[in-house]
Enzyme design. Structure first.
Site, PDB file in Angstrom:
ATOM      1  N   MET A  48      44.809  41.899  41.156  1.00  0.00           N
ATOM      2  CA  MET A  48      43.582  41.271  40.687  1.00  0.00           C
ATOM      3  C   MET A  48      42.708  42.250  39.916  1.00  0.00           C
ATOM      4  SD  MET A  48      41.965  38.477  40.382  1.00  0.00           S
ATOM      5  CE  MET A  48      42.593  37.309  41.587  1.00  0.00           C
ATOM      6  N   VAL A 124      38.808  44.343  46.066  1.00  0.00           N
ATOM      7  CA  VAL A 124      39.573  44.993  47.127  1.00  0.00           C
ATOM      8  C   VAL A 124      40.035  43.942  48.139  1.00  0.00           C
ATOM      9  CG1 VAL A 124      38.326  47.166  46.802  1.00  0.00           C
ATOM     10  CG2 VAL A 124      37.519  45.538  48.532  1.00  0.00           C
ATOM     11  N   GLU A 126      40.666  41.282  50.981  1.00  0.00           N
ATOM     12  CA  GLU A 126      39.781  40.179  51.394  1.00  0.00           C
ATOM     13  C   GLU A 126      39.495  40.243  52.891  1.00  0.00           C
ATOM     14  OE1 GLU A 126      37.955  36.358  49.937  1.00  0.00           O
ATOM     15  OE2 GLU A 126      38.135  38.440  49.381  1.00  0.00           O
ATOM     16  N   LYS A 131      34.872  44.998  52.572  1.00  0.00           N
ATOM     17  CA  LYS A 131      33.801  44.729  51.607  1.00  0.00           C
ATOM     18  C   LYS A 131      32.540  45.513  51.979  1.00  0.00           C
ATOM     19  CE  LYS A 131      36.168  41.232  49.687  1.00  0.00           C
ATOM     20  NZ  LYS A 131      36.873  41.349  48.408  1.00  0.00           N
ATOM     21  N   SER A 153      37.250  35.475  47.265  1.00  0.00           N
ATOM     22  CA  SER A 153      37.657  34.096  47.023  1.00  0.00           C
ATOM     23  C   SER A 153      37.205  33.150  48.131  1.00  0.00           C
ATOM     24  CB  SER A 153      39.179  34.016  46.886  1.00  0.00           C
ATOM     25  OG  SER A 153      39.809  34.510  48.052  1.00  0.00           O
ATOM     26  N   HIS A 174      34.528  35.256  40.968  1.00  0.00           N
ATOM     27  CA  HIS A 174      35.840  34.944  41.521  1.00  0.00           C
ATOM     28  C   HIS A 174      36.800  34.614  40.383  1.00  0.00           C
ATOM     29  CE1 HIS A 174      38.591  31.967  43.829  1.00  0.00           C
ATOM     30  NE2 HIS A 174      39.146  33.165  43.739  1.00  0.00           N
ATOM     31  N   ASN A 224      38.635  26.848  46.317  1.00  0.00           N
ATOM     32  CA  ASN A 224      39.467  27.121  47.486  1.00  0.00           C
ATOM     33  C   ASN A 224      39.084  26.298  48.702  1.00  0.00           C
ATOM     34  OD1 ASN A 224      41.180  28.847  46.205  1.00  0.00           O
ATOM     35  ND2 ASN A 224      40.167  30.715  46.861  1.00  0.00           N
TER      36      ASN A 224
END
Length: 438
Positions: A48, A124, A126, A131, A153, A174, A224
């Site tokens: 990502m 980084v 999830e 975080k 996400s 996102h 999502n």
């Protein structure tokens, strides 16, 4: 009926207008001053992070690509170079273009590189604890008025903003994988996100060729949160008698670019498994099919492992129906006492699409999505919903909300019906004859 007045033509015209309208935010004036974005830093050089970095250097914006692990940084750079080399071989880029883009990328193992960045994007792992560590470091080293963005996400952006001393500067960006290809960008507006930060990020999205849609904070945001109910229904159907290839075939015939099981194999089945395990901890009473857990426990994470819901030949992406998976599903059904039955195309499509519609109506009522058309833009640009059907909300209005409500109530009376809690807004609009779209 003229060609221009066909349902498909109306849906495509609607989609074009909806995409333009997604950029209009009711309480953010068009003349809101923008922060200058001349330099960007991306934290994390994985799939990502590398794709996000490419999106910016492709648009002429220099990027510091920050990693804390030398091997991970080298892997990320190798992937970026390989992507550009493929574009050169296909004639999409000249060698000079490739070299110019790579020259705008500054790989580093030091957070010092973010000190002069105007926009810092975290990409980084999830996990909230990760975080927290990363945003603490960003907050300590980023300059005043830098925008601090998270690529999360699903996680709570307000909690992430709380890890800093400047929550007004924190926003969600996102991206969708592969980030250098996919058009959609969900811009997540936290409780404290300032209007100029929001306006700036929406402008940046245009600069890098993305279609941006604003979401408020909830678990999974717009896309999502909805896709979880879609996939949940696909798993229930496995436990009731369908097979992955039957479900994928039905929804692909409806027009989706890819069915839920092919999509999961592409994204990585371990990603949704991690989300489900978090669900089990946070909401232990939630009724969730466990058949996908058995798949992951067998190490079948999808294309990256050569086996998921389907089998794959080395170096190929074409799914092959798996005897192992068929036997696993049948054995799982026997273990939970489920009598398998046949499924028709229409039932598969209705259960999947109406799961999206129903959850979308809840998002609309909660104010997570500002407009029903924003939900359609998300699904047309990020999830492969057929453009000629206009998106889930447009499609529901086309079918008629009274019919949608009747069908959902019928599903709610059948096996696993407790998974269907009809959205009050959908029921209200159905009774009043009003559409979901304003």
């Amino acid at each position: 009926m003229t060609v221009d007045d066909t349902p498909e033509s109306r849906a495509l015209r609607y989609a074009a207008v909806a995409e333009r309208e997604a950029g209009n935010i009711a309480d953010v004036p068009a003349d809101t001053p923008l922060r200058p974005i001349a330099r960007v830093a991306v934290i994390g050089a994985g799939t990502m992070g590398g794709g996000i970095a490419m999106s910016f250097v492709n648009a002429g914006i220099p990027v510091a690509l920050v990693e804390t692990n030398g091997a991970a940084l080298e892997r990320g750079l190798a992937t970026i170079r390989r992507n550009y080399d493929v574009s050169v071989k296909k004639g999409k880029l000249t060698e000079a273009d490739r070299d110019a883009r790579l020259a705008r990328l500054a790989p580093t193992l030091s957070y010092d590189a973010i000190a002069d960045a105007d926009l810092i994007i975290e990409a980084v792992f999830e996990e909230m604890s990760v975080k927290e560590q990363v945003f603490g470091r960003i907050d300590a080293q980023a300059k005043r008025d830098a925008i601090l963005a998270s690529n999360t996400s699903t996680l709570n952006l307000d909690r992430i903003a709380g890890f800093t001393q400047r929550p007004a500067d924190v926003v969600g960006m996102h991206f969708f994988s592969p980030a250098n290809v996919m058009k959609l960008l969900e811009v997540v507006r936290g409780r404290a996100t300032s209007k100029d930060v929001l306006a700036t990020v929406m402008h940046v999205a245009k600069t890098i060729g993305k279609t941006a849609v604003v979401s408020r904070v909830c678990d999974g945001f717009i896309g999502n949160r909805m896709i979880e109910q879609y996939f949940r229904q696909s798993l229930f159907m496995l436990e009731e008698g369908a097979l992955p290839q039957e479900i994928d075939s039905a929804i692909e015939r409806f027009g989706f670019a890819m069915g839920p099981f092919r999509m999961s194999d592409l994204a990585g089945n371990d990603i949704s498994w991690a989300i489900r395990k978090r669900r089990y901890r946070e909401a232990p009473s939630l009724h969730y099919p466990r058949v996908a857990d058995r798949l992951c426990e067998a190490g079948r994470f999808g294309q990256k492992t050569g086996a998921g819901w389907y089998d794959y030949r080395a170096g190929e992406r074409e799914p092959i129906v798996s005897d192992f998976v068929t036997a696993m599903i049948v054995d799982h059904c026997a273990s939970i006492g489920s009598t398998r039955r046949a499924f028709g195309h229409d039932e598969i499509v209705d259960r999947l699409v109406y799961a999206l519609v129903n959850e979308g109506a809840k998002l609309l009522a909660e104010g997570i999505a500002a407009k029903a058309s924003d939900i359609d833009v998300v699904y047309l640009n990020g999830y492969g919903f057929p453009a000629w059907r206009g998106g889930p909300m447009f499609y529901a209005d086309t079918v008629g909300l009274a019919e949608v409500e009747r069908t959902i109530r019928r599903f709610a009376s059948q096996a696993n019906g407790d998974a269907w809690e009809i959205a009050p807004l959908l029921a209200q609009r159905a009774r009043s004859g009003l559409p979901l779209l304003d």
